[in-house]
Design an enzyme around this catalytic site. Structure first.
Site, short mmCIF file in Angstrom:
data_model
loop_
_atom_site.label_atom_id
_atom_site.label_comp_id
_atom_site.label_asym_id
_atom_site.label_seq_id
_atom_site.Cartn_x
_atom_site.Cartn_y
_atom_site.Cartn_z
NE ARG A 1 -3.34 -2.36 2.86
CZ ARG A 1 -2.73 -3.29 3.58
NH1 ARG A 1 -1.52 -3.08 4.07
NH2 ARG A 1 -3.32 -4.44 3.81
CB ILE B 1 24.26 -10.93 17.37
CG1 ILE B 1 23.44 -10.26 18.47
CG2 ILE B 1 25.51 -11.56 17.93
CD1 ILE B 1 22.94 -11.22 19.53
CE LYS C 1 14.86 -15.05 15.45
NZ LYS C 1 14.42 -14.20 16.58
N GLY D 1 14.43 -5.29 16.28
CA GLY D 1 14.35 -3.85 16.11
C GLY D 1 14.81 -3.44 14.72
#
Lengths: 432, 432
Positions: free
Chosen positions: A47, A135, A204, A307
């Site tokens: 969008r 990391i 992971k 983040g």
């Protein structure tokens, strides 16, 4: 020499917009490090109206066409999820364009297929951002430790569950209360299932195990337990034996004894670890991964696991690498599956348990309980008995035994008349 | 396809013999990871009679001839020291042979010259083992963080001094006593000067700063103080303010304010750090490096910084990389010096100090002392005064100020009549 390398950015959420900003802010540094300018050729979003802050002429809803454009050299995929990411990445690789992705779910599900496509085209597929955010972890596993033999990789790779468990330890709160706080503070998503049930950590773990042991491991190969059953009592019992509760992703090479070759055990579950363990002090939303290798010994990598900015840092590190490889006409070191070890089911995987029991305090109870462990060939490492009135608390930590034997023991204990209640059962890791 | 890559091994001490053993033990894995077998073509040593355990036909005293041999593809240098390592590495690079080295002193002294030779020949010069032993650190700085801007790299990179300081903290021992213990246990060499005076850490700091800031930094650019002046009193004062004493290698990007561009400050000295800092719990002979980057935020790398096996693990990781690059006809990502920032002298580098003073306990003393700080434009962050009889103890932690202003303040304090003694002066790092 100054013709820029052009990047197609697929997705422009938290990570994508941070990638966009870093590419622009660090243009001069990227040019120096890559050897040519790096430019964003287009940004595929669903969008366009939701992205008023990005250069509008770059936006498109046609991701497929963007990937296919002749002037696009490299593709950055930060959409997440399986489709359309999978189709777009395959199209890019088949068109000879290296891809940087942050997509743990896709890599954990379809890693071998995607890697085969990259290898066939002689291009790169890098995804440092998919595990433990900023990391540097996949590159060290894949390259720095390429001359060593890994024994174990144990990680705290999910910030949401680590925040919840940290708060439970700090405040004595139960799981529901700590989850509510995490949701209020934005550390947990509105639907936290992928985090708290361990799906995110399992993806992971699959990626880490594949790299660490040169063996294809998919998310479905990973044994998985989340943290919703961890109680305030579990956390309190852990503290009593000098431990703390963490959700761990554990990838281990297991010697098969008299059978042929080693196997790999990959699992995600809450566990008690000693407070002296390097992972024990990893609090809040941080991630850390502890590695044991034959020659290197113990290593630990620590940092922000999520983040926009931290994840974008990892994406850009990969982008510099694939850009340099493209200019050099080479491709980097991909993962290899040559070892192709068997994946061991949890039932056969050696683990250790902590059990706290409320029992009747009368002669012979300890002997009866101890006999139940012995009957399942589970050896007891430590036992502590505290009497209070006609009841007593038994705290038992076992030695290592096949997980099936341990869970059968617990099931049998729950049925014993002398056992009034099983107040805490958790696996234990990292005890010597 | 099966023609092996041949390696010349220069040096066969603790690290060299571990490299030799790993190459032999992991032959099959190395073949799979590199794409061809890797074989040792010869081992250059000074005294063949001292190496009864290695294949005797591989030994030679003529390192130059070994490096020059037509069948040698790659060179591993684990001799250490400046010469003959420097001449041999240059000869190898000029002959088009990639080099893996563990030589921190040489890289810190002559990095730019050696890198230029590697770049000119289009081959690799890798040296992960030169800093922090087995910890994957140089590759993450050089590659994983290539899309980010580093602010600081702070490391505990010398195991001997970390062991000594850890023991001083645990036992209350003085420096001499803890050093004697370290020597007895083999953690300190017979001549421990390079470790305790900070030369080893300074060489590593130069290498880290060069990579982190894309700026050539040599060992002579590094401000250096060792730990021999750290007293039991310093360690006790640190504990009183919630800190611990560590020998830190600190590489920082410093904003120059109104001048042009940023500069780089590189220094090695003992410092108090809060016990809550990720580096504070790094004990004994372990190493750890803490990194702050703009986007990635805080990262930490932890592991064994020395020893034959851990160092050999890092050497072999590099060996796999340079071997793969050679087969691909490419060279890997070398360090770049494009930023070429100025190196800031310690006098102009902002630091913080902790000072403990014995003063006369009478009116006006605190004002007099505080005035001395103000006169040097040093701002005080915290002050604690404890009276006992006619004397008092003043414990002061400053805000950040140019190091020259801080040391001038301390010198002035030492001369003040009201100051009976300066019982501890140490820089402070990592306080918010």
């Amino acid at each position: 020499m100054t013709k820029p390398l052009k990047v197609a950015l697929l997705g422009c959420g938290t990570v994508g917009s941070a990638v966009l900003r870093l590419i622009s802010e660090q243009a001069d540094d990227l040019t120096a490090r890559v050897g040519r300018p790096v430019e964003v050729a287009g940004i595929a979003v669903r969008r366009p109206a939701h992205h008023p802050d990005v250069p509008q002429h770059l936006l498109t809803t046609d991701a497929e066409a963007l990937v296919a454009r002749d002037d696009v050299d490299l593709v950055v995929e930060v959409i997440g999820g399986i489709e359309p990411a999978r189709t777009l990445i395959l199209a890019a690789l088949e068109a000879g364009k290296s891809v940087v992705s942050a997509n743990k779910a896709l890599l954990a599900d379809d890693g071998p297929l995607l890697h085969a496509a990259a290898a066939k085209a002689g291009v790169d597929l890098y995804y440092e951002a998919a595990v433990a955010g900023a990391i540097p972890l996949l590159r060290p596993l894949r390259e720095s430790l390429a001359g060593d033999q890994l024994r174990r990789v144990v990680g705290i790779v999910n910030g949401t569950t680590n925040y919840i468990l940290s708060r439970m330890a700090e405040t004595g709160a139960g799981f529901a209360e700590a989850l509510a706080e995490a949701t209020d503070l934005g550390y947990a998503e509105a639907d936290p299932t992928a985090d708290i049930d361990g799906f995110d950590a399992a993806a992971k773990a699959a990626i880490l195990a594949s790299l660490a042991f040169h063996t294809p491991v998919s998310a479905i190969d990973v044994y998985r337990e989340g943290i919703s059953a961890v109680s305030a009592s579990d956390v309190a019992r852990a503290a009593e034996i000098g431990c703390t509760v963490k959700l761990l992703a554990i990838c281990e090479r297991v010697e098969n004894g008299n059978e042929d070759g080693d196997s790999v055990a990959v699992r995600v579950h809450p566990a008690m670890i000693p407070t002296t363990h390097p992972l024990a002090s990893v609090g809040g939303a941080f991630n850390a991964v502890y590695v044991e290798a034959e020659a290197a010994g113990q290593l630990m990598f620590y940092g922000q696991g999520a983040g926009g900015e931290p994840t974008a840092s990892a994406v850009l590190g990969d982008l510099v690498a694939v850009a340099r490889n493209r200019l050099a006409g080479a491709s980097g070191q991909g993962p290899t599956g040559y070892a192709n070890l068997a994946v061991r089911p949890i039932a056969d995987t050696p683990t250790r348990y902590h059990v706290s029991l409320d029992v009747a305090d009368r002669p012979g109870v300890l002997a009866t309980v101890a006999h139940e462990f012995a009957r399942h060939e589970v050896s007891i490492a430590t036992v502590r008995q505290d009497g209070h009135g006609d009841a007593a608390t038994l705290v038992i930590v076992t030695h290592s035994a096949p997980d099936a034997a341990l869970s059968a023991t617990i099931a049998a204990l729950r049925d014993m008349p002398v056992v009034r209640g099983v107040t805490s059962v958790l696996r234990v890791e990292g005890l010597s």
